[in-house]
Design a protein around this motif. Structure first.
Motif, PDB file in Angstrom:
ATOM      1  N   SER A 265     -52.695 -32.004 -18.421  1.00 44.67           N
ATOM      2  CA  SER A 265     -52.851 -31.299 -16.982  1.00 44.67           C
ATOM      3  C   SER A 265     -54.150 -30.119 -17.098  1.00 44.67           C
ATOM      4  CB  SER A 265     -51.561 -30.435 -16.609  1.00 44.67           C
ATOM      5  OG  SER A 265     -51.730 -29.841 -15.441  1.00 44.67           O
ATOM      6  N   ILE A 266     -53.950 -29.347 -18.174  1.00 44.62           N
ATOM      7  CA  ILE A 266     -55.104 -28.453 -18.263  1.00 44.62           C
ATOM      8  C   ILE A 266     -56.372 -29.046 -18.667  1.00 44.62           C
ATOM      9  CG2 ILE A 266     -55.823 -26.560 -19.920  1.00 44.62           C
ATOM     10  CD1 ILE A 266     -52.933 -25.795 -20.183  1.00 44.62           C
ATOM     11  N   ARG A 267     -56.296 -29.949 -19.676  1.00 41.65           N
ATOM     12  CA  ARG A 267     -57.739 -30.732 -20.258  1.00 41.65           C
ATOM     13  C   ARG A 267     -58.296 -31.648 -19.044  1.00 41.65           C
ATOM     14  NH1 ARG A 267     -57.402 -32.733 -26.133  1.00 41.65           N
ATOM     15  NH2 ARG A 267     -56.654 -30.809 -27.239  1.00 41.65           N
ATOM     16  N   ALA A 268     -57.448 -32.336 -17.941  1.00 43.17           N
ATOM     17  CA  ALA A 268     -57.853 -33.046 -16.832  1.00 43.17           C
ATOM     18  C   ALA A 268     -58.056 -32.346 -15.669  1.00 43.17           C
ATOM     19  CB  ALA A 268     -57.221 -34.305 -16.759  1.00 43.17           C
ATOM     20  N   SER A 269     -57.737 -30.912 -15.806  1.00 41.08           N
ATOM     21  CA  SER A 269     -57.480 -30.191 -14.412  1.00 41.08           C
ATOM     22  C   SER A 269     -57.132 -31.023 -13.269  1.00 41.08           C
ATOM     23  CB  SER A 269     -59.381 -30.005 -13.954  1.00 41.08           C
ATOM     24  OG  SER A 269     -59.848 -29.398 -14.929  1.00 41.08           O
ATOM     25  N   ILE A 270     -55.637 -31.076 -13.650  1.00 40.37           N
ATOM     26  CA  ILE A 270     -54.891 -31.747 -12.579  1.00 40.37           C
ATOM     27  C   ILE A 270     -53.465 -30.894 -12.569  1.00 40.37           C
ATOM     28  CG2 ILE A 270     -53.461 -33.850 -12.196  1.00 40.37           C
ATOM     29  CD1 ILE A 270     -55.744 -35.571 -13.445  1.00 40.37           C
ATOM     30  N   LEU A 271     -52.956 -30.822 -11.381  1.00 39.49           N
ATOM     31  CA  LEU A 271     -51.731 -30.038 -11.041  1.00 39.49           C
ATOM     32  C   LEU A 271     -50.755 -31.080 -11.760  1.00 39.49           C
ATOM     33  CD1 LEU A 271     -52.337 -28.731  -7.309  1.00 39.49           C
ATOM     34  CD2 LEU A 271     -52.676 -27.291  -9.778  1.00 39.49           C
ATOM     35  N   ALA A 272     -49.567 -30.361 -12.201  1.00 46.28           N
ATOM     36  CA  ALA A 272     -48.466 -31.005 -12.664  1.00 46.28           C
ATOM     37  C   ALA A 272     -47.887 -31.935 -11.578  1.00 46.28           C
ATOM     38  CB  ALA A 272     -47.298 -29.893 -13.069  1.00 46.28           C
ATOM     39  N   PRO A 273     -47.553 -31.730 -10.489  1.00 45.77           N
ATOM     40  CA  PRO A 273     -46.982 -32.891  -9.842  1.00 45.77           C
ATOM     41  C   PRO A 273     -47.719 -34.147  -9.595  1.00 45.77           C
ATOM     42  CG  PRO A 273     -46.885 -30.563  -8.590  1.00 45.77           C
ATOM     43  CD  PRO A 273     -47.673 -30.480  -9.707  1.00 45.77           C
ATOM     44  N   SER A 274     -49.177 -33.689  -9.245  1.00 46.39           N
ATOM     45  CA  SER A 274     -50.119 -34.865  -9.428  1.00 46.39           C
ATOM     46  C   SER A 274     -50.021 -35.653 -10.689  1.00 46.39           C
ATOM     47  CB  SER A 274     -51.583 -34.510  -9.113  1.00 46.39           C
ATOM     48  OG  SER A 274     -51.561 -33.911  -7.684  1.00 46.39           O
ATOM     49  N   LEU A 275     -49.961 -34.921 -11.878  1.00 48.61           N
ATOM     50  CA  LEU A 275     -49.985 -35.902 -13.212  1.00 48.61           C
ATOM     51  C   LEU A 275     -48.784 -36.391 -13.212  1.00 48.61           C
ATOM     52  CD1 LEU A 275     -51.005 -35.998 -15.794  1.00 48.61           C
ATOM     53  CD2 LEU A 275     -49.923 -34.049 -16.863  1.00 48.61           C
ATOM     54  N   SER A 276     -47.465 -35.906 -12.782  1.00 51.82           N
ATOM     55  CA  SER A 276     -46.322 -37.027 -12.973  1.00 51.82           C
ATOM     56  C   SER A 276     -46.567 -38.242 -12.151  1.00 51.82           C
ATOM     57  CB  SER A 276     -45.293 -36.190 -12.078  1.00 51.82           C
ATOM     58  OG  SER A 276     -44.695 -35.017 -12.852  1.00 51.82           O
ATOM     59  N   ARG A 277     -47.146 -38.145 -11.010  1.00 55.24           N
ATOM     60  CA  ARG A 277     -47.141 -39.359 -10.155  1.00 55.24           C
ATOM     61  C   ARG A 277     -48.370 -40.485 -10.876  1.00 55.24           C
ATOM     62  NH1 ARG A 277     -51.378 -39.549  -6.906  1.00 55.24           N
ATOM     63  NH2 ARG A 277     -51.410 -37.209  -6.786  1.00 55.24           N
ATOM     64  N   ILE A 278     -49.525 -39.634 -11.554  1.00 53.49           N
ATOM     65  CA  ILE A 278     -50.414 -40.552 -12.271  1.00 53.49           C
ATOM     66  C   ILE A 278     -49.715 -40.999 -13.370  1.00 53.49           C
ATOM     67  CG2 ILE A 278     -52.633 -40.231 -13.568  1.00 53.49           C
ATOM     68  CD1 ILE A 278     -53.371 -38.028 -11.516  1.00 53.49           C
ATOM     69  N   MET A 279     -48.936 -40.499 -14.168  1.00 54.33           N
ATOM     70  CA  MET A 279     -47.993 -40.649 -15.383  1.00 54.33           C
ATOM     71  C   MET A 279     -47.519 -42.233 -14.943  1.00 54.33           C
ATOM     72  SD  MET A 279     -46.940 -37.106 -16.860  1.00 54.33           S
ATOM     73  CE  MET A 279     -45.300 -38.079 -17.474  1.00 54.33           C
ATOM     74  N   LYS A 280     -46.944 -42.295 -13.883  1.00 51.24           N
ATOM     75  CA  LYS A 280     -45.951 -43.250 -13.463  1.00 51.24           C
ATOM     76  C   LYS A 280     -46.980 -44.495 -13.283  1.00 51.24           C
ATOM     77  CE  LYS A 280     -42.512 -40.599 -11.658  1.00 51.24           C
ATOM     78  NZ  LYS A 280     -41.794 -39.937 -10.335  1.00 51.24           N
ATOM     79  N   ILE A 281     -48.158 -44.203 -12.497  1.00 49.91           N
ATOM     80  CA  ILE A 281     -49.028 -45.505 -12.317  1.00 49.91           C
ATOM     81  C   ILE A 281     -49.682 -45.956 -13.695  1.00 49.91           C
ATOM     82  CG2 ILE A 281     -51.069 -46.067 -11.271  1.00 49.91           C
ATOM     83  CD1 ILE A 281     -50.255 -43.857  -8.775  1.00 49.91           C
ATOM     84  N   LEU A 282     -50.233 -44.968 -14.229  1.00 51.15           N
ATOM     85  CA  LEU A 282     -50.686 -45.603 -15.542  1.00 51.15           C
ATOM     86  C   LEU A 282     -49.838 -46.155 -16.632  1.00 51.15           C
ATOM     87  CD1 LEU A 282     -53.356 -42.553 -16.197  1.00 51.15           C
ATOM     88  CD2 LEU A 282     -53.758 -44.832 -15.097  1.00 51.15           C
ATOM     89  N   GLY A 283     -48.520 -45.558 -16.581  1.00 49.44           N
ATOM     90  CA  GLY A 283     -47.504 -46.172 -17.167  1.00 49.44           C
ATOM     91  C   GLY A 283     -47.014 -47.829 -16.961  1.00 49.44           C
ATOM     92  N   ARG A 284     -46.947 -47.725 -15.637  1.00 48.20           N
ATOM     93  CA  ARG A 284     -46.704 -49.078 -14.937  1.00 48.20           C
ATOM     94  C   ARG A 284     -47.695 -50.070 -15.325  1.00 48.20           C
ATOM     95  NH1 ARG A 284     -44.593 -46.584 -10.413  1.00 48.20           N
ATOM     96  NH2 ARG A 284     -46.687 -46.694  -9.299  1.00 48.20           N
ATOM     97  N   ARG A 285     -49.041 -49.508 -15.389  1.00 48.54           N
ATOM     98  CA  ARG A 285     -50.267 -50.498 -16.044  1.00 48.54           C
ATOM     99  C   ARG A 285     -50.199 -50.710 -17.472  1.00 48.54           C
ATOM    100  NH1 ARG A 285     -55.480 -48.767 -12.710  1.00 48.54           N
ATOM    101  NH2 ARG A 285     -56.104 -50.517 -13.918  1.00 48.54           N
ATOM    102  N   GLY A 286     -49.571 -50.274 -17.927  1.00 51.83           N
ATOM    103  CA  GLY A 286     -49.566 -50.321 -19.562  1.00 51.83           C
ATOM    104  C   GLY A 286     -50.598 -49.515 -20.153  1.00 51.83           C
ATOM    105  N   LEU A 287     -51.180 -48.384 -19.478  1.00 46.68           N
ATOM    106  CA  LEU A 287     -52.364 -47.733 -19.890  1.00 46.68           C
ATOM    107  C   LEU A 287     -51.953 -46.344 -20.850  1.00 46.68           C
ATOM    108  CD1 LEU A 287     -54.614 -48.222 -16.690  1.00 46.68           C
ATOM    109  CD2 LEU A 287     -54.822 -49.623 -18.777  1.00 46.68           C
ATOM    110  N   ILE A 288     -50.945 -46.055 -20.505  1.00 46.75           N
ATOM    111  CA  ILE A 288     -50.173 -44.953 -21.355  1.00 46.75           C
ATOM    112  C   ILE A 288     -48.933 -45.048 -21.660  1.00 46.75           C
ATOM    113  CG2 ILE A 288     -51.971 -43.197 -20.441  1.00 46.75           C
ATOM    114  CD1 ILE A 288     -49.555 -42.107 -18.703  1.00 46.75           C
ATOM    115  N   LYS A 289     -48.469 -44.189 -22.562  1.00 46.78           N
ATOM    116  CA  LYS A 289     -46.959 -44.428 -22.940  1.00 46.78           C
ATOM    117  C   LYS A 289     -46.479 -42.972 -22.987  1.00 46.78           C
ATOM    118  CE  LYS A 289     -47.455 -45.873 -27.220  1.00 46.78           C
ATOM    119  NZ  LYS A 289     -47.134 -46.488 -28.482  1.00 46.78           N
TER     120      LYS A 289
END
Length: 140
Positions: A52-76
């Motif tokens: 969140s700090i390194r990417a300059s993203i608020l925690a609630p937005s990061l939660s949503r992004i984590m789900k999307i990128l996880g579903r796409r198999g880009l992050i774990k």
């Protein structure tokens, strides 16, 4: 109003992002998603708060992004051993490959900016912005 720092920063950001957004759209990514992938690409594992700090993203937005990128198999995602409240993030090989695909085109955009504005001015601008950020960090 046009000579105010906030407006100048917004306009400058838009000049850059108007070139980067179409590039990212070609890979079905938005700015925030790419910032998360880049942050994770630079480290083996990161705590969600650090991403969140390194990417300059608020925690609630990061939660949503984590789900999307996880579903796409880009992050774990996982949990820290001994502290299940903390989320551990890492980029997958598929995510790393995607970042590597984007990087040559991204570099070309930055080289074009260097050519138009001049490398010295780009470096000067980056240094000034880092100095500005550091003035806020001095308060803490």
């Amino acid at each position: 109003m046009s000579r105010t720092l906030p407006i100048a920063l917004l306009r400058g950001r838009e000049v850059i992002m108007s070139k980067i957004r179409p590039l990212l759209a070609n890979y079905d990514l938005n700015e925030q998603q790419y910032r998360v992938l880049r942050a994770l690409n630079e480290s083996r594992y990161l705590d969600a708060r650090e991403v969140s700090i390194r990417a300059s993203i608020l925690a609630p937005s990061l939660s949503r992004i984590m789900k999307i990128l996880g579903r796409r198999g880009l992050i774990k995602t996982g949990r820290f051993e001994g502290d299940s409240r903390r989320t551990l993030l890492s980029i997958t090989p598929k995510g790393r490959d995607l970042v590597q695909q984007i990087q040559p085109e991204s570099r070309a955009l930055y080289q074009e900016l260097d050519r138009r504005l001049g490398h010295h001015k780009v470096e000067q601008l980056l240094n000034l912005l880092e100095d500005l950020v550091a003035t806020d960090e001095d308060k803490t």
